[in-house]
Scaffold this active site. Structure first.
Site, mmCIF file in Angstrom:
data_model
loop_
_atom_site.group_PDB
_atom_site.id
_atom_site.type_symbol
_atom_site.label_atom_id
_atom_site.label_comp_id
_atom_site.label_asym_id
_atom_site.label_seq_id
_atom_site.Cartn_x
_atom_site.Cartn_y
_atom_site.Cartn_z
ATOM 1 N N GLY A 96 0.883 -1.169 0.000
ATOM 2 C CA GLY A 96 0.000 0.000 0.000
ATOM 3 C C GLY A 96 0.917 1.214 0.000
ATOM 4 N N GLU A 147 0.648 4.370 0.516
ATOM 5 C CA GLU A 147 0.598 5.335 1.622
ATOM 6 C C GLU A 147 1.104 4.692 2.912
ATOM 7 O OE1 GLU A 147 -2.182 4.133 0.049
ATOM 8 O OE2 GLU A 147 -1.963 5.438 -1.687
ATOM 9 N N ASN A 164 3.426 2.394 2.921
ATOM 10 C CA ASN A 164 4.885 2.383 2.741
ATOM 11 C C ASN A 164 5.480 3.719 3.182
ATOM 12 O OD1 ASN A 164 4.509 -0.122 1.540
ATOM 13 N ND2 ASN A 164 4.595 0.673 -0.555
ATOM 14 N N ASN A 168 1.254 8.844 -8.418
ATOM 15 C CA ASN A 168 1.165 7.382 -8.335
ATOM 16 C C ASN A 168 0.202 6.779 -9.361
ATOM 17 O OD1 ASN A 168 2.840 6.096 -6.482
ATOM 18 N ND2 ASN A 168 1.622 6.774 -4.738
ATOM 19 N N ARG A 189 -1.777 4.402 -11.390
ATOM 20 C CA ARG A 189 -2.070 2.952 -11.407
ATOM 21 C C ARG A 189 -3.225 2.761 -12.391
ATOM 22 N NH1 ARG A 189 1.847 3.426 -8.949
ATOM 23 N NH2 ARG A 189 2.466 2.571 -6.937
ATOM 24 N N LYS A 244 10.987 12.748 -10.263
ATOM 25 C CA LYS A 244 11.898 11.627 -10.023
ATOM 26 C C LYS A 244 12.390 11.085 -11.362
ATOM 27 C CE LYS A 244 8.407 10.465 -7.624
ATOM 28 N NZ LYS A 244 7.343 9.655 -7.008
ATOM 29 N N ASP A 266 7.496 5.603 -3.089
ATOM 30 C CA ASP A 266 7.044 5.801 -1.703
ATOM 31 C C ASP A 266 8.248 6.023 -0.783
ATOM 32 O OD1 ASP A 266 4.654 5.046 -2.860
ATOM 33 O OD2 ASP A 266 4.876 2.958 -2.229
HETATM 34 O O1 KDG Z 1 3.962 2.104 -4.558
HETATM 35 C C1 KDG Z 1 3.942 0.779 -4.057
HETATM 36 C C2 KDG Z 1 2.558 0.288 -4.142
HETATM 37 O O2 KDG Z 1 2.200 0.246 -5.481
HETATM 38 C C3 KDG Z 1 2.348 -1.079 -3.568
HETATM 39 O O3 KDG Z 1 2.776 -1.203 -2.243
HETATM 40 C C4 KDG Z 1 0.928 -1.524 -3.711
HETATM 41 O O4 KDG Z 1 -0.504 0.265 -3.148
HETATM 42 C C5 KDG Z 1 -0.083 -0.466 -3.992
HETATM 43 C C6 KDG Z 1 -0.634 -0.248 -5.315
HETATM 44 O O5 KDG Z 1 -1.773 0.080 -5.377
HETATM 45 O O6 KDG Z 1 0.002 -0.376 -6.341
#
Ligand code: KDG
Length: 323
Positions: A37, A39, A41, A169, A171, A229, A263
């Site tokens: 997760g 956050e 982390n 982030n 995703r 980054k 993270d």
């Molecule tokens: O940034 C690391 C996260 O990607 C990982 O711990 C899992 O929260 C996560 C995700 O949704 O990708």
């Protein structure tokens, strides 16, 4: 006694099952269990560096939830923000092992307990005396109620005079469309003080491959500081005052798993901001944390304590400057 936390963050904690062998999930039989997760982390990283963090989430009343709760408690993270949800399960994900590149991930998090985090949960949390709110674009992607909670938390932090740090982030698997993802992430970023995009994220969100242009894009949206980054090369920062610069990355001989690098960077950087050190030194810390975590298959286990980070910096900083 009232708990005071310097940093508040919130999102989804998951159990991760990490393949012990390369190959597709269906062909692998050995896995190790870990915690994940983005956050969470960040919360772990900042806490180990000696600062107090409140982590807000919802966990199911199930074995995964118990495992995560125990971990959060043992780490010394403020658990006052953890809510147990009897109706929903804790999320999880599986992660492949790779020899190079980013591992593959598959999520089991739809309708999870954490996806039910809502404005109400943030409303009843005490933000008083906290200095920084960390918000991640993953939380905004998890569900509509989580997204609303992100906006609400940013506004609430503002009324308390807190600094807001935003990590986009990206995703993709969690968004319904690319258009919505870009719109929401940039909208949130524009409401925050510090934005931490990766260079590849900048390409998608700001529409340019150039770190200086990415930084200018977010400064124009309203951010005061942007740190882009750059992977192994390090990072580029730019502030609204005009101050800017490159900070070289640390050499990593063997990259095991890149998940969690952003993270780790955020936690090192935020710890520096809390301590009031110059921005370039905060970026050095972020780079070091990122370099350390990618030598491990886990998302947070080897995040260093302050002493371990100082030792790493003593041993590696000279090498970076000699490059
Ligand atoms: O940034 C690391 C996260 O990607 C990982 O711990 C899992 O929260 C996560 C995700 O949704 O990708």
């Amino acid at each position: 006694m009232r708990h005071l936390a310097e940093v508040i963050t919130f999102g989804e904690a998951m159990v991760v099952f990490i393949s012990e062998e390369t190959g597709e999930f269906k062909d692998v039989s050995a896995f190790s269990k870990g915690l994940a997760g983005a956050e969470l982390n960040v919360a772990v990283g900042i806490t180990r560096l000696g600062h107090s963090v409140k982590y807000i989430t919802r966990l199911g009343t199930d074995p995964y939830g118990d495992y995560i709760f125990d971990f959060i408690e043992k780490e010394g993270i403020d658990t006052g923000g953890v809510i147990f949800d009897r109706e929903h399960l804790t999320g999880s994900y599986i992660k492949s092992k790779v020899c190079r590149g980013d591992p593959q991930v598959f999520y089991y998090r739809k309708n999870s307990a954490a996806s039910c985090v809502s404005i109400k949960d943030i409303e009843r949390m005490d933000f008083e005396d906290a200095e920084i709110l960390h918000v991640s674009g993953i939380t905004a992607a998890v569900s509509r109620s989580c997204q609303d909670a992100c906006y609400y938390a940013v506004d609430k932090a503002r009324t308390y005079g807190m600094k807001v740090v935003f990590d986009p982030n990206i995703r993709r698997k969690l968004w319904d469309s690319e258009e919505e993802m870009v719109r929401v992430l940039n909208d949130l970023a524009g409401k925050c003080d510090i934005v931490l995009p990766g260079i590849a994220e900048g390409r998608v969100l700001a529409g340019t491959q150039n770190e200086k242009e990415i930084a200018r894009f977010y400064l124009a949206l309203g951010a005061k500081t942007v740190v882009v980054k750059l992977g192994a090369s390090g990072a580029y920062y730019q502030e609204h005052t005009g101050k800017s610069g490159y900070v070289k990355g640390f050499k990593v001989d063997h990259v095991v798993d890149t998940v969690g690098a952003g993270d780790a960077f955020a936690s090192g950087f935020i710890s520096g901001i809390l301590e009031g050190i110059p921005i370039e030194d905060a970026v050095v810390r972020g780079n070091a944390m990122g370099a350390i975590i990618i030598t491990s298959k886990t998302d947070n286990e080897i995040l260093p304590t302050k002493e371990e980070l100082d030792k790493y910096l003593d041993e590696h900083l000279m090498l970076v400057h000699r490059k």
